[in-house]
Design a protein around this motif. Structure first.
Motif, short mmCIF file in Angstrom:
data_model
loop_
_atom_site.label_atom_id
_atom_site.label_comp_id
_atom_site.label_asym_id
_atom_site.label_seq_id
_atom_site.Cartn_x
_atom_site.Cartn_y
_atom_site.Cartn_z
N THR A 32 0.87 -1.17 0.00
CA THR A 32 0.00 0.00 0.00
C THR A 32 0.91 1.22 0.00
O THR A 32 1.74 1.38 0.90
CB THR A 32 -0.91 0.03 1.24
N PHE A 33 0.77 2.07 -1.02
CA PHE A 33 1.63 3.24 -1.10
C PHE A 33 1.06 4.37 -0.25
O PHE A 33 -0.12 4.71 -0.35
CB PHE A 33 1.81 3.68 -2.55
N ILE A 34 1.92 4.92 0.60
CA ILE A 34 1.56 6.01 1.50
C ILE A 34 2.38 7.22 1.08
O ILE A 34 3.61 7.14 1.00
CB ILE A 34 1.85 5.64 2.96
N SER A 35 1.73 8.33 0.80
CA SER A 35 2.46 9.51 0.35
C SER A 35 1.78 10.78 0.81
O SER A 35 0.59 10.78 1.14
CB SER A 35 2.60 9.51 -1.18
N ASN A 36 2.56 11.84 0.82
CA ASN A 36 1.99 13.15 1.07
C ASN A 36 1.28 13.63 -0.19
O ASN A 36 0.13 14.05 -0.15
CB ASN A 36 3.10 14.13 1.47
N THR A 37 1.98 13.49 -1.33
CA THR A 37 1.42 13.95 -2.60
C THR A 37 1.42 12.80 -3.60
O THR A 37 2.49 12.32 -3.99
CB THR A 37 2.23 15.12 -3.17
N LEU A 38 0.25 12.36 -4.01
CA LEU A 38 0.12 11.33 -5.03
C LEU A 38 -0.11 12.03 -6.36
O LEU A 38 -1.14 12.67 -6.58
CB LEU A 38 -1.05 10.40 -4.70
N ASN A 72 -6.42 10.19 6.20
CA ASN A 72 -7.80 9.87 6.58
C ASN A 72 -8.03 8.39 6.86
O ASN A 72 -8.75 8.03 7.79
CB ASN A 72 -8.76 10.33 5.48
N ARG A 73 -7.44 7.51 6.04
CA ARG A 73 -7.75 6.09 6.15
C ARG A 73 -6.66 5.27 6.83
O ARG A 73 -6.68 4.06 6.80
CB ARG A 73 -8.02 5.51 4.75
#
Length: 370
Positions: A32-38, A72-73
């Motif tokens: 699962t990719f987690i980023s500030n800016t997608l 959020n998730r």
């Protein structure tokens, strides 16, 4: 199949295709990719602060605060660990890993450990300030650190990262995708690299200028862009080789692949920048070798770990345009030698850097932490 989080502050970037390539080849872990800016949708699960943040306020807040509450998730995730790419990203991933009570793994790639912290400070970017302020915390709280070459491992040790936490692991190259192809009708040397000081493109241009008279049918194709673009353009004019050099700018992965297959030689004259910035181990060099073309590069950073001097290509000293020109001339003059070196280079890539083998080893690292 276990779930893991892969943290990259801004994702995906064209120059970092290896992150997705690595993920595509995982067999036992679901990323699962987690980023500030997608920047765009990716074919994986993703969580980003930028989702539903039209004005960018939440992204700016995360840059300042590192607060995981802005995702959020995130609370609903069932992740076994977080894998962050690059040192500054590791700092931003610390609060996320702590909130989820899972281990943090951080890969260091090059600039993030080689540039002096004073030089990073002078760049004036807040994410670099975060690394400087929280680097000791990162050393304590990350479970493990991956160094992409032995050179980077030694740099981590120099900066007092715990020896027992450092794992040297090469990022793989897709040897089923990067394969030899038919040489193009046009003879050319290929260089792929951003227009920054550490890529040494100016040295390559000086070297090429020394041999253009001997090989009037050979051109130099350069893929990349950066803050030195205008300087490099002007240099080709000064050297009177502008008509022999084609700057293509940034190109998609598939275009680079086709250019590699048609090239006669791949060249990258990497060097240590004035601020200490070094390569980790340029993946593009391994991709070229996997395509069966000889590589001419430098005794710099982790490059000698991937290029066998005199066997899969040639290595010269940094900023040595004279010796670089000699090696390019030798390969252009003796095409049989180039083909022999290219074949051995591909064999070496399949032996030591195949992405399936290397991703399996990465998953073993995950196993040890999850």
């Amino acid at each position: 199949m276990k779930n893991i989080g892969i943290y990259r502050r801004v994702f995906p970037l064209t120059s970092e295709a290896f992150i997705q390539e690595q993920s595509h080849n995982m067999m036992r872990y679901q990323p699962t990719f987690i980023s500030n800016t997608l920047l765009q949708e990716v074919p994986f699960n993703s969580i980003a602060v930028s989702q539903n943040d039209l004005l960018g306020i939440k992204q700016a807040t995360f840059l300042l605060t590192r607060s995981p509450k802005l995702f959020n998730r995130l609370d609903t995730s069932t992740l076994a660990l977080i894998h962050a790419h690059f040192g500054p990203d590791g700092v931003y991933a610390i609060p996320i890993a702590e909130k989820l009570k899972i281990p943090l793994l951080v890969t260091f790639h090059g600039y993030d450990i080689t540039i002096s912290r004073t030089a990073l400070w002078r760049k004036g970017k807040f994410l670099y300030y975060q690394l400087i302020f929280h680097e000791e915390e990162l050393k304590r709280k990350a479970a493990k650190f991956i160094a992409v070459s032995n050179f980077i491992k030694n740099k981590l040790l120099e900066k007092k990262y715990p020896n027992e936490k450092i794992i040297q692991h090469y990022i793989g190259v897709d040897t089923e995708k990067f394969t030899p192809g038919k040489k193009a009708s046009e003879r050319y040397i290929l260089c792929v690299g951003r227009h920054t000081q550490k890529k040494g493109i100016d040295t390559l241009l000086h070297a090429f200028a020394k041999i253009t008279h001997k090989h009037p049918e050979v051109s130099l194709i350069q893929v990349g862009t950066g803050n030195l673009t205008n300087t490099l353009y002007n240099l080709t004019k000064t050297l009177d080789i502008a008509h022999r050099v084609r700057f293509l700018g940034a190109q998609p992965h598939e275009v680079v692949l086709n250019l590699m297959r048609g090239a006669e030689v791949f060249a990258l004259a990497s060097q240590t920048a004035e601020n200490g910035d070094c390569e980790g181990l340029p993946i593009v060099i391994n991709e070229a070798s996997a395509c069966g073309i000889p590589v001419v590069s430098t005794w710099h950073s982790g490059i000698p770990e991937a290029i066998l001097d005199g066997e899969t290509g040639f290595l010269v000293a940094e900023q040595d345009d004279i010796n670089l020109a000699e090696k390019l001339d030798l390969l252009l003059s003796d095409r049989a030698l180039g083909e022999k070196m290219g074949q051995r280079g591909r064999e070496f890539m399949c032996e030591m850097f195949d992405i399936r083998k290397q991703t399996s080893k990465l998953e073993a690292i995950y196993d040890s932490l999850s």
